[in-house]
Design a protein around this motif. Structure first.
Motif, short mmCIF file in Angstrom:
data_model
loop_
_atom_site.label_atom_id
_atom_site.label_comp_id
_atom_site.label_asym_id
_atom_site.label_seq_id
_atom_site.Cartn_x
_atom_site.Cartn_y
_atom_site.Cartn_z
N ASP A 26 7.51 -55.51 -11.42
CA ASP A 26 7.60 -56.60 -12.40
C ASP A 26 9.00 -56.54 -13.00
O ASP A 26 9.83 -55.75 -12.54
CB ASP A 26 6.49 -56.49 -13.45
CG ASP A 26 6.54 -55.17 -14.22
OD1 ASP A 26 7.64 -54.57 -14.29
OD2 ASP A 26 5.49 -54.74 -14.71
N SER A 27 9.25 -57.35 -14.03
CA SER A 27 10.63 -57.46 -14.52
C SER A 27 10.95 -56.54 -15.69
O SER A 27 12.05 -56.59 -16.22
CB SER A 27 10.92 -58.92 -14.92
OG SER A 27 10.01 -59.32 -15.92
N ARG A 28 9.97 -55.74 -16.05
CA ARG A 28 10.26 -54.84 -17.17
C ARG A 28 11.18 -53.71 -16.69
O ARG A 28 11.13 -53.32 -15.53
CB ARG A 28 8.96 -54.25 -17.73
CG ARG A 28 8.14 -55.32 -18.51
CD ARG A 28 6.90 -54.71 -19.10
NE ARG A 28 6.09 -54.05 -18.12
CZ ARG A 28 5.02 -53.31 -18.39
NH1 ARG A 28 4.65 -53.15 -19.63
NH2 ARG A 28 4.33 -52.74 -17.44
N ASN B 20 14.18 -50.55 -11.11
CA ASN B 20 13.13 -51.27 -10.36
C ASN B 20 13.45 -51.30 -8.86
O ASN B 20 12.56 -51.15 -8.01
CB ASN B 20 12.99 -52.70 -10.89
CG ASN B 20 12.26 -52.74 -12.23
OD1 ASN B 20 11.52 -51.81 -12.56
ND2 ASN B 20 12.48 -53.79 -13.00
N ASN C 293 5.88 -63.01 -15.31
CA ASN C 293 6.10 -61.68 -15.86
C ASN C 293 5.83 -61.63 -17.38
O ASN C 293 5.88 -60.55 -18.00
CB ASN C 293 7.54 -61.21 -15.58
CG ASN C 293 7.66 -60.60 -14.19
OD1 ASN C 293 6.89 -59.70 -13.84
ND2 ASN C 293 8.61 -61.08 -13.41
N ARG D 100 2.31 -59.75 -14.50
CA ARG D 100 3.09 -58.55 -14.16
C ARG D 100 2.33 -57.67 -13.16
O ARG D 100 2.89 -57.13 -12.21
CB ARG D 100 3.44 -57.77 -15.42
CG ARG D 100 4.53 -58.41 -16.27
CD ARG D 100 5.07 -57.45 -17.29
NE ARG D 100 4.09 -57.08 -18.29
CZ ARG D 100 3.81 -57.79 -19.39
NH1 ARG D 100 4.45 -58.94 -19.62
NH2 ARG D 100 2.89 -57.39 -20.24
#
Lengths: 300, 121
Positions: free
Chosen positions: A233-235, A241, A280, A286
């Motif tokens: 996901d974009s966290r 990542n 997200n 997410r």
């Protein structure tokens, strides 16, 4: 009378003697008649040719006829019957030659006939051999065709079996993962939460079970190549990542290789959060974005 | 005297001479045999070969001549002519047979050649 006739008789006797002498002289110098010359030539020719070997009886008859003519020439000179006897002798010599010529021609014909028959037999043998060869070839071809047919049947059965297996594999895959057909191939999406603990890239025990199923299904179905893609996901930091997604993809790849997928046909890549499939902004979104996609290129 | 002797000789000689000429028997047997040989040569194909044909012609001519001589009473000359005819008829047949054998041999040779060519194809 006897006294008176004595000078006359004496003169006649003298004349006759002279005449006889002239006759003898003439005889000695007399050339043979042309018929006898021809007969001698004909006999000479015949006796030096094939007649001596192939017509000895006829040649002997010709000799006797010539002897008779020669004797007549001695006795009667050029007068009859010498020319007639010589005429006959010439023909008999020619007859001997013709008889010999006939025998020689018959011998030649016989030889040619024999060769003809032998050649015919040879031709027959050749034809028989060719026919046998053709028959063998045709038997071979028949056997080959049967073998080919058998192979085709086996191949067809194998294909049916493979299709069956593929269908079954697809069914079992669909039970454990999301499967969809895309332009890039068949995409099997496994949720990240099923495979890995948060921020980890070691496979969970349950993940192994699922991947066993996936590996089995892939092997059953057959494929050209496989790409394992890791997604997050974009966290967090993008570079983290990327690394995490690559490591996870590598983990999946390694495991699949350990389950029998050929290593040269499977690659892995980490795509980080670059290709989200959901929002997200929400927890569910997410969760969907944290995933591993196995992209399978089918055999064409 | 001499003339008388000569006359006597002529008178005695003539019948002797005529007996000699007329005395020979008609050569019927040899004539028939020669005629049969001519037929045989014809049947044997003498007319199909030029050389054989020539001797067949000679035989026929001499047979005709012999017949005429017999009619004229010259049997002795006829007998000799018949012997010549016989020799020509025999030769005509031998030549015809030789020609036929040569034709057959040529034919056999040609057949062999054809077969060989066919087999070598």
């Amino acid at each position: 009378m006897s006294q008176g006739s004595t000078p006359l008789m004496s003169r006649i006797t003298t004349s006759l003697l002279a005449l006889a002498l002239v006759g003898v002289a003439a005889c000695g110098a007399t050339l043979p008649p042309p018929e006898l010359v021809d007969a001698r030539k004909a006999y000479d020719h015949a006796s030096k040719g094939l007649a001596a070997q192939l017509a000895p009886a006829q040649l002997d008859t010709a000799k006797q006829a010539l002897d008779k003519a020669e004797k007549s020439f001695e006795d009667h000179g050029v007068d009859q019957p010498t020319p007639d006897l010589a005429y006959i002798a010439e023909r008999k010599a020619e007859l001997a030659e013709a008889t010999a010529g006939k025998a020689a021609a018959e011998r030649d014909a016989e030889g040619a006939d024999k060769k003809f028959k032998n050649a015919q037999l040879e031709g027959l043998d050749k034809t028989t051999a060719e026919l046998n060869k053709e028959r063998q070839n045709s038997e071979k071809t028949k056997a080959e065709l049967e073998q080919e047919k058998k192979a085709l049947d086996q191949e067809k059965a194998a294909r049916v079996e493979a299709e069956k297996r593929a269908a079954s594999a697809m069914a079992s895959l669909q039970e454990i993962a999301k499967v969809k057909e895309e332009a890039r191939g068949m995409v099997i999406t496994l949720s990240g939460s099923v495979l890995f603990a948060t921020a980890k890239y070691e496979l969970l025990p349950i993940a192994r079970d699922k991947l066993d199923e996936v590996a089995k299904a892939l092997i059953d179905q057959g494929f050209k190549s496989i790409i394992v893609e890791g997604h997050t996901d974009s966290r967090g930091k993008a570079s983290d990542n990327d690394t995490l997604s690559l490591r996870r993809a590598d983990s999946v790849r390694s495991y699949l290789v350990s389950r029998g997928i050929p290593s040269d046909k499977i690659t892995s890549q980490g795509l980080g959060s670059s290709r989200p499939v959901a929002d997200n902004g929400t927890a569910d979104g997410r969760a969907n974005n944290r995933r591993v996609e196995i992209v399978v290129s089918p055999i064409k | 005297m001499l003339r008388k002797l000569a006359l006597r000789m002529i008178l005695v000689g003539l019948p002797v001479a005529s007996a000699a000429c007329g005395g020979a028997a008609v050569p019927q047997e040899t004539l028939t045999a020669a005629q049969a040989s001519v037929k045989g040569a014809e049947v044997g194909g003498a007319n199909e070969d030029p050389k054989a044909q020539l001797h067949l012609k000679l035989a026929n001519e001499q047979i005709d001549k012999a017949k005429k001589l017999i009619e004229d009473g010259d049997n002795e000359e006829a007998a000799r002519v018949i012997d010549r005819a016989q020799a020509d008829a025999d030769l005509a047949l031998a030549l015809a047979q030789q020609a036929k054998a040569l034709r057959d041999a040529k034919e056999a040779d040609e057949s062999l050649g054809k077969l060989k060519r066919k087999l070598s194809q």
